[in-house]
Write an enzyme that holds these catalytic residues in place. Structure first.
Site, PDB file in Angstrom:
ATOM      1  N   CYS A   1      -1.637  58.475 -34.478  1.00 40.16           N
ATOM      2  CA  CYS A   1      -1.885  58.594 -32.909  1.00 40.16           C
ATOM      3  C   CYS A   1      -2.548  59.723 -32.477  1.00 40.16           C
ATOM      4  O   CYS A   1      -2.663  60.598 -33.277  1.00 40.16           O
ATOM      5  CB  CYS A   1      -0.473  58.170 -31.974  1.00 40.16           C
ATOM      6  SG  CYS A   1       0.530  59.646 -32.053  1.00 40.16           S
TER       7      CYS A   1
ATOM      8  N   ASP B   1     -33.538  53.523 -26.003  1.00 42.83           N
ATOM      9  CA  ASP B   1     -34.717  54.022 -26.957  1.00 42.83           C
ATOM     10  C   ASP B   1     -35.749  53.051 -26.581  1.00 42.83           C
ATOM     11  O   ASP B   1     -35.595  52.013 -26.045  1.00 42.83           O
ATOM     12  CB  ASP B   1     -34.308  53.678 -28.358  1.00 42.83           C
ATOM     13  CG  ASP B   1     -35.403  53.944 -29.602  1.00 42.83           C
ATOM     14  OD1 ASP B   1     -35.956  54.957 -29.388  1.00 42.83           O
ATOM     15  OD2 ASP B   1     -35.553  52.691 -30.162  1.00 42.83           O
TER      16      ASP B   1
ATOM     17  N   ASP C   1     -31.773  51.325 -31.682  1.00 46.91           N
ATOM     18  CA  ASP C   1     -31.507  50.115 -32.695  1.00 46.91           C
ATOM     19  C   ASP C   1     -32.291  50.702 -34.137  1.00 46.91           C
ATOM     20  O   ASP C   1     -31.975  50.046 -35.164  1.00 46.91           O
ATOM     21  CB  ASP C   1     -32.693  48.941 -32.594  1.00 46.91           C
ATOM     22  CG  ASP C   1     -34.054  49.443 -32.663  1.00 46.91           C
ATOM     23  OD1 ASP C   1     -34.397  50.495 -32.081  1.00 46.91           O
ATOM     24  OD2 ASP C   1     -34.828  48.667 -33.300  1.00 46.91           O
TER      25      ASP C   1
END
Length: 758
Positions: free
Chosen positions: A21, A424, A635
């Site tokens: 954790c 982008d 992308d």
């Protein structure tokens, strides 16, 4: 006067096993910083590793590893952890599956009680099913809880261990102390179900960690393993790790460039989309720089190495991704922080209940113990353990049905706060494929200068080329139904263009720079070329060679096109009050021209052009320092650092694997309308998480005092605990009814995809 020479600074990465954790991160960092000579220690829970900066000293690595082990964790080799990592989506699910199989028969009576059915199993059978779950599958919680106690802190593991153990021990005590032949209500199912569900949440976290490290592995894959070294004995293949600065390397067409360097011999086109985002290959002449990881498109070249190893541009991108993917604070960490206070408070209340009823009220010990155990039972963290993972599982499941793949629960928790979305350009807002925008014949050419005749000639000349601009010319000719003939004696000039014969006529097609070098008069089309370039178009020229020399025939302008629906998607986000920005590595003219077509406002600072990958990530960080919550949509490989640096990274499904690995959310159809849908499902999911946490704590806040005062028996306390779990799960399942705002269109697309797959 005495002067002290500072010791050189060293950096070491160590893999760390056993972290469960967010509180483990600070515990390991504290242990490492206590080692003399350590100046900085940063632990990344996503990659399960630590990066330590220290002053050079003997046996420092051994001391650091010993510090990790003494803190209760296992030091490992960071590189080996990544290399041997199992990328299967079901890796590590076996313990969860076993827990589900053993817990299901125990949970059925809880379900039957809701319908008035009594399906209670025998005590022996309950014991045999629950005990392996409690002490075998749940052993990790005892181990982590013990380390938490030694560090004088609390976390969810400690809360799970205490709560489930209390339920199991209460069941044992009631069972063993009951008169022979009597039927008593036991609580084995509570402990088994809690352990199983928390294990499920831990498994989901482990999947997110594997996805985070896969982005770094994908970046490493861009570097070739072998380089062609040019030496005294000719061309020799050597491992890239043995390449030195100053070496001369041969790079053949289609190969990746092994290291950063300067072009010594030859001319070529280089695909640098991994660096700049520019869709078109870039012409390279002697003396120009080449970047490791980019692709040599056209010709055999020789380069002189200028940087290797960690000094290359590709390595810098990898470091940016590694640094940006450091674990951030999800909602579950808030639960851990609350648990650090909740655990000792519950223990004190249970002890106070026992002593109060014994000494103040004078009740028998067994009755006082029952009431103290009731406090522990109703405080069992079943609902707390379910609150976040149940909502996240429901939210991610319904989002996937509409093409929104959420791979990182942290991104789902964060996306609802986004107030700034950065896009982008190439491949994200645009198609990413150049198209022929215009063909302008030279004035005064007469009937032989018609657009169709010139386009057919240019397409015939380029029909055998794989260059993106050549493919655009051929596609335009095919779209018009023009006839093309096979060219003869074609000669490709790397970085310049091509020359060949079409129907007995010699044509040349290439850059304005090449035409000028050949002595072609360009004045007739110079104004049009300048105007198109100012608008962001890429310009190519078509000329003819005959007895009179070279004559300019036409100008061809190429450009990208906006994605269908991109302008509307941006307008929809703007209507939601979200700030929009576009980053691109392209030239400013092309970027601003596209921005106007998309409805963005360059004059308002919504456009950043000619931006390199490191600058993209730095720009995202600057926005975050201003107080913005930033989502990055991209992308390409060049977008990976920015996707990782943003609060939320959204990758287009049509993009590269690196971008999708670095992003927490992938839009599977590449539809920009899904950006708004992703933000909406995040908002709905976080609302459910907060509601679940409220109900989980409300049961405890209301139930613990009632149990302590004796108004709740352990049976009622157990029922309340079960009801808290049922209410949390039911509330989370309401997310399955979610539909995007433009649900009809998305549903039609989803149905179409299912039909095509079937």
């Amino acid at each position: 006067m005495n002067t002290t020479t500072p010791s050189p600074s060293c950096t070491l990465d160590i893999g760390i096993g056993g972290m469960t954790c967010a509180s483990c991160v600070s515990r390991v960092e504290r242990a490492l910083k206590k080692v003399p000579g350590v100046t900085q220690a940063s632990v990344n829970i996503a990659t399960e590793s630590a990066r330590i900066t220290f002053e050079a000293s003997e046996q420092m690595e051994a001391r650091l590893r010993r510090a990790v082990r003494n803190a209760g964790y296992e030091p490992r080799d960071a590189a080996q952890m990544q290399a041997h990592q199992d990328d299967s989506p079901w890796a590590g699910f076996a313990p969860v599956a076993v827990g589900l199989l053993l817990s299901a028969p125990l949970a059925l009576p809880m379900l039957g009680d809701l319908f008035g059915q009594h399906w209670m199993l025998g005590a022996w059978l309950q014991f045999l099913l629950a005990t392996p779950v409690q002490f075998v599958l749940g052993a990790r919680f005892y181990k982590a809880g013990w380390h938490s106690l030694k560090a004088l802190s609390g976390n969810m593991d400690l809360l799970v261990a205490i709560g489930t153990t209390a339920g199991w021990m209460l069941s044992m005590w009631l069972w063993l102390s009951a008169p022979a032949g009597s039927v008593v209500h036991l609580y084995f199912e509570g402990s088994a179900v809690v352990v199983t569900l928390v294990l499920l949440g831990k498994w989901l976290e482990a999947r997110a960690k594997r996805q985070a490290t896969s982005a770094i592995r994908a970046l490493h894959a861009l570097q070739p393993e072998v380089a062609h070294l040019l030496g005294l004995d000719g061309e020799v293949d050597v491992p890239v790790a043995e390449v030195l600065v100053g070496d001369q390397l041969v790079v053949k067409p289609g190969e990746r460039i092994p290291a950063d360097g300067v072009l010594l011999q030859g001319r070529t086109q280089v695909d640098e989309s991994m660096l700049t985002g520019e869709a078109l290959p870039v012409a390279k002449d002697q003396g120009e720089r080449l970047t490791g990881g980019s692709i040599n498109v056209d010709a055999r070249v020789v380069l002189q190495v200028s940087a290797v190893g960690s000094e290359t541009v590709l390595s810098s991108i990898i470091r940016l991704v590694e640094d940006a993917q450091a674990a951030k604070a999800p909602i579950q960490r808030l639960v851990d922080q609350v648990a650090a206070v909740f655990v000792p408070v519950v223990l004190v209340l249970a002890l106070a209940t026992l002593l109060g009823w014994l000494w103040v009220a004078g009740v028998p010990f067994e009755q006082a113990m029952i009431r103290a155990v009731a406090v522990l039972v109703i405080a069992c963290p079943c609902a707390l353990g379910l609150a976040t993972p149940a909502a996240i599982m429901a939210g991610t499941g319904v989002a996937a049905r509409f093409g929104i793949l959420i791979k990182d629960a942290q991104a789902l928790e964060r996306a609802h706060q986004v107030d700034t979305v950065v896009f982008d350009k190439t491949g994200t807002l645009t198609m990413g494929q150049p198209r022929l925008l215009a063909l302008l014949p030279t004035p005064g050419m007469g009937p032989h200068g018609s657009e169709d005749l010139l386009l057919a000639a240019a397409a015939s000349l380029q029909s055998g080329s794989e260059h993106p601009l050549a493919r655009a010319v051929v596609a335009a000719a095919k779209a018009k139904g023009l006839a093309m003939v096979a060219p003869d004696a074609v000669r490709a000039v790397p970085g310049r263009g091509a020359e060949g014969e079409v129907g007995g006529v010699t044509y040349l097609s290439g850059s304005a720079r090449w035409m000028a070098e050949l002595g072609v008069a360009l004045d007739a089309l110079a104004p049009q070329a300048a105007a198109l370039q100012a608008e962001g178009a890429t310009v190519s020229l078509l000329a003819r060679r005959d007895a009179a020399g070279l004559r300019l025939l036409a100008l061809l302008a190429f450009g990208d096109e906006p994605k269908p629906g991109a302008r509307e998607a941006l307008a929809g986000l703007r209507a939601r009050g979200i700030r929009l920005l576009m980053l691109s590595g392209d030239n400013r003219g092309a970027v601003e021209a596209m921005a106007h077509r998309l409805g963005l406002r360059p004059e308002a600072g919504e456009v950043m052009a000619e931006v390199l990958p490191g600058e993209k990530a730095a720009y995202i960080e600057a926005l975050r320092r201003e107080g913005c919550t930033v989502a990055m949509v991209g992308d390409g490989i060049n977008d990976a650092p920015a996707l990782a640096a943003a609060d939320v990274g959204l990758a287009m499904g049509s993009g590269t694997d690196v971008a999708m690995h670095a992003a927490g959310i992938t839009l599977m159809r590449g539809d920009l309308a899904l950006v708004a849908a992703a933000l909406d499902i995040s908002h709905r999911t976080v609302v459910k998480i907060r509601q679940n946490l409220f109900w989980a704590f409300a049961y405890n806040v209301a139930g613990i005092p009632l149990a302590a005062l004796g108004y709740l028996s352990p049976v009622v306390a157990g029922a309340a605990m079960a009801m808290s779990s049922v209410s949390v799960m039911s509330n989370a399942l309401l997310l399955k009814r979610w539909r995007p705002a433009d649900g009809a269109a998305l549903q039609a697309a989803s149905a179409s995809e299912r039909h095509s797959v079937g």
